[in-house]
Design an enzyme around this catalytic site. Structure first.
Site, PDB file in Angstrom:
ATOM      1  N   ASP A  54       4.635   0.074  -7.211  1.00 23.78           N
ATOM      2  CA  ASP A  54       4.693  -1.024  -6.418  1.00 23.78           C
ATOM      3  C   ASP A  54       4.124  -2.063  -6.924  1.00 23.78           C
ATOM      4  OD1 ASP A  54       4.414   0.006  -3.050  1.00 23.78           O
ATOM      5  OD2 ASP A  54       4.690  -2.260  -3.683  1.00 23.78           O
ATOM      6  N   GLU A  77      10.813  -5.552  -1.263  1.00 26.74           N
ATOM      7  CA  GLU A  77      10.708  -5.614   0.199  1.00 26.74           C
ATOM      8  C   GLU A  77      10.997  -7.071   0.531  1.00 26.74           C
ATOM      9  OE1 GLU A  77       6.941  -5.658   1.746  1.00 26.74           O
ATOM     10  OE2 GLU A  77       7.551  -4.234   3.499  1.00 26.74           O
ATOM     11  N   ASP A  91       6.632  -5.864  -3.507  1.00 28.57           N
ATOM     12  CA  ASP A  91       5.946  -5.862  -2.170  1.00 28.57           C
ATOM     13  C   ASP A  91       6.202  -7.518  -1.524  1.00 28.57           C
ATOM     14  OD1 ASP A  91       4.223  -4.735  -0.139  1.00 28.57           O
ATOM     15  OD2 ASP A  91       2.776  -6.495  -0.453  1.00 28.57           O
ATOM     16  N   HIS A 149       5.976   3.889   4.621  1.00 30.18           N
ATOM     17  CA  HIS A 149       4.479   3.936   5.013  1.00 30.18           C
ATOM     18  C   HIS A 149       4.001   2.857   5.963  1.00 30.18           C
ATOM     19  CE1 HIS A 149       4.817   0.801   2.326  1.00 30.18           C
ATOM     20  NE2 HIS A 149       3.889   0.358   2.349  1.00 30.18           N
ATOM     21  N   ASP A 150       4.911   2.185   6.229  1.00 25.68           N
ATOM     22  CA  ASP A 150       4.713   1.072   7.268  1.00 25.68           C
ATOM     23  C   ASP A 150       5.362   1.380   8.786  1.00 25.68           C
ATOM     24  OD1 ASP A 150       5.034  -1.633   4.915  1.00 25.68           O
ATOM     25  OD2 ASP A 150       3.357  -0.668   5.614  1.00 25.68           O
TER      26      ASP A 150
END
Ligand code: TEU
Ligand code: CA
Length: 536
Positions: free
Chosen positions: A95, A247, A194, A316-317
């Site tokens: 990430d 993302e 990210d 994970h969000d």
């Protein structure tokens, strides 16, 4: 590095597997489960951040990009993970958080000195009439500025302790090229980037009125942002033959295509949010009833109009997909129906840890059980805004990111860790766990494994064309073909029996019910039918 015929598995390290019984998942724990990950048939692990971090946002607040959070292990552990995964034919994607660091990062600490060369690594601005420099608001609720001891302010689009970096500063871009090469030299094969389409702020002017994210127009997918992505691709990623998935928040199909690169490549893939925003009004905290028709329409539009999609229903969000897009009462049927969509639509599939065994939203009884910074901010903000407590509690239950972060359920006896887990384990672990699912040929896990194996052998399901056949009444039927093999996939995304008169002739390759040759589809029924070419 090809990515179109690969399948990704996302690991949130804190919740995956604990090897030293401190109740916190770690890298040695992941290594101990590589055979399990291999047994799924996936090609890549996307590893959420394991870098040094004070855990304000559990790793998305990085204090040193070139060292490992001691709670997760050592650099030697990380190097061993890369090596062991490679031996199993699995590549690692890490990430990359370029928008901000932790406020504990050495750069930020140095930047507090106005004469430091690191001052311009961040976005400081003088107060305006004694208050914040502009009206921007944070992704996590509240203002996007925090006052320093000197009386000026620094920008943070996320938490207070996640100060935004200044990507106008060439030194910051050079620092990230160095960080990327540091990890690529260790043998990783890609980065999940990210919030990669908000990293360059064009101006710090006030934003026009918006209910959330005031100021968005000044930093959303700006021209300079695209230039930075082109440079990182050319100067870093291409020489390593490594891949990126960005993302990209709040993008249209056209904006997504531009982030992939029209004239010049930028990102290999992007995560869009369009389908994940069909059950909300304005933002995730104002959930509406899930409408399969709307969800299917968005999926179909992106399938038809974007050159290459990623496919994801969890991360994970996000809340757990069965609890959100299926029905917990029909856990197996709806879990398998969602797996069918995820692994037969056109694009690169991303499976989030626990999705393959049908994990559900958490069963917590009190706000004290939640730990996520975004959740706590929203709980406090909604109280300040006098929302009724029952409504606030419902917001948290439906949308807290902790729904996805409860520890992986390995067996019925807290297989995640013998220590006190950092976040409560769902009590349904006693019947929803890897051990039980591995033993059950009709489990969601068994279905994922069969489906992944079918997909990996089929050119039609990976690179083949997508053609919508039917998308009404909560039913979605489509064709995947490469001219040699042709599949028709039919799913019922509702809990109702639905008449469907267009059942094609062919061989049912996989389904989540016992075939009964009926003229209707049962609740959450999914079918993959291989049709003869001339049968279409
Ligand atoms: O998330 C960015 C982001 O937009 C999320 O806040 C998302 O909009 C929200 O949670 C609703 O799903 C990335 C990371 O995935 C997230 O974990 C980090 O907290 C955030 O960036 C800051 O780094
Ligand atoms: Ca541990």
């Amino acid at each position: 590095m090809d990515y179109q015929n690969k399948i990704f598995y996302q690991i949130y390290p804190r919740s995956f597997k604990d090897s030293n019984q401190d109740g916190i998942g770690d890298i040695k724990g992941i290594i101990s489960k590589l055979d399990y990950i291999k047994s799924l048939g996936v090609d890549f692990i996307w590893l959420s951040p394991v870098y040094a971090s004070p855990n304000a946002d559990f790793g998305y607040d990085i204090s040193d990009y070139k060292s490992i959070n001691k709670e997760y292990g050592s650099m030697a552990d990380m190097e061993l993970l890369i090596t062991k995964a490679k031996e199993l034919g699995i590549s690692i994607m890490m990430d990359l958080v370029m928008n901000h660091t932790s406020s504990e990062h050495a750069w930020f600490k140095a930047s507090k000195d106005k004469n430091s060369p690191y001052r311009d690594f961040y976005i400081y601005k003088d107060a305006k009439n004694g208050k914040e420099p502009n009206n921007w608001t944070s992704f996590f609720g509240g203002k996007a500025w925090t006052k320093t001891d000197d009386g000026d302010y620094y920008l943070h689009l996320f938490a207070t302790n996640q100060p935004d970096l200044n990507l106008k500063n060439e030194a910051v871009i050079e620092a990230f090229k160095d960080i990327m090469r540091f990890w690529l030299d260790k043998g990783i094969k890609g980065f999940r980037c990210d919030v990669v389409n908000v990293i360059h702020k064009d101006s710090l002017e006030d934003g026009r009125w918006r209910l959330v994210l005031k100021g968005l127009e000044h930093y959303h997918s700006t021209k300079q942002n695209h230039e930075i992505l082109k440079r990182l691709r050319k100067e870093v990623m291409e020489p390593y033959d490594a891949i990126t998935v960005g993302e990209t928040v709040l993008v249209s199909i056209q904006e997504a295509e531009e982030l992939l690169g029209i004239k010049e490549k930028e990102l290999d893939m992007i995560f869009s949010f369009a389908h994940m925003e069909t059950d909300q009004i304005n933002n995730k905290w104002f959930r509406t009833k899930f409408k399969p028709k709307k969800f299917i329409k968005v999926l179909k539009d992106w399938q038809v109009n974007l050159s290459w999609n990623t496919l994801y229903f969890e991360n994970h969000d996000q809340p757990r997909s069965i609890s959100r897009f299926g029905k917990e009462y029909y856990r197996k049927e709806s879990g398998k129906m969602l797996a069918t969509l995820l692994l037969t639509l056109r694009g690169t599939p991303f499976i989030y840890q626990g999705q393959e065994i049908g994990m559900l939203n958490v069963d917590y009884k009190s706000i004290e059980d939640f730990v996520d910074v975004e959740t706590k901010n929203i709980w406090a903000l909604s109280k300040k805004l006098h929302f009724p407590k029952w409504y606030r509690w419902r917001m948290i239950q439906k949308s807290s990111r902790d729904n996805a972060r409860s520890p992986m359920q390995w067996d019925a006896k807290q297989g995640f860790s013998k220590g006190k887990p950092w976040l409560k384990i769902n009590k349904n672990e006693k019947n929803i766990n890897v051990e039980a699912e591995e033993k059950d040929p009709n489990s969601i896990l068994s279905y994922y494994k069969r489906l992944i194996s079918i997909r990996k052998k089929s050119n039609a399901l990976t690179l083949g064309d997508f053609k919508p056949l039917y998308a009404k009444r909560g039913l979605f039927a489509y064709e995947r073909t490469d001219g040699v093999q042709t599949y028709v996939v039919i799913v019922n995304m509702t809990k109702k029996y639905k008449r469907f008169k267009r059942m094609p002739q062919g061989v049912i390759v996989l389904t989540n019910y016992k075939p009964e040759g009926l003229k209707h589809l049962r609740p959450f029924e999914a079918l993959i039918i291989e049709v003869e070419k001339n049968e279409k």
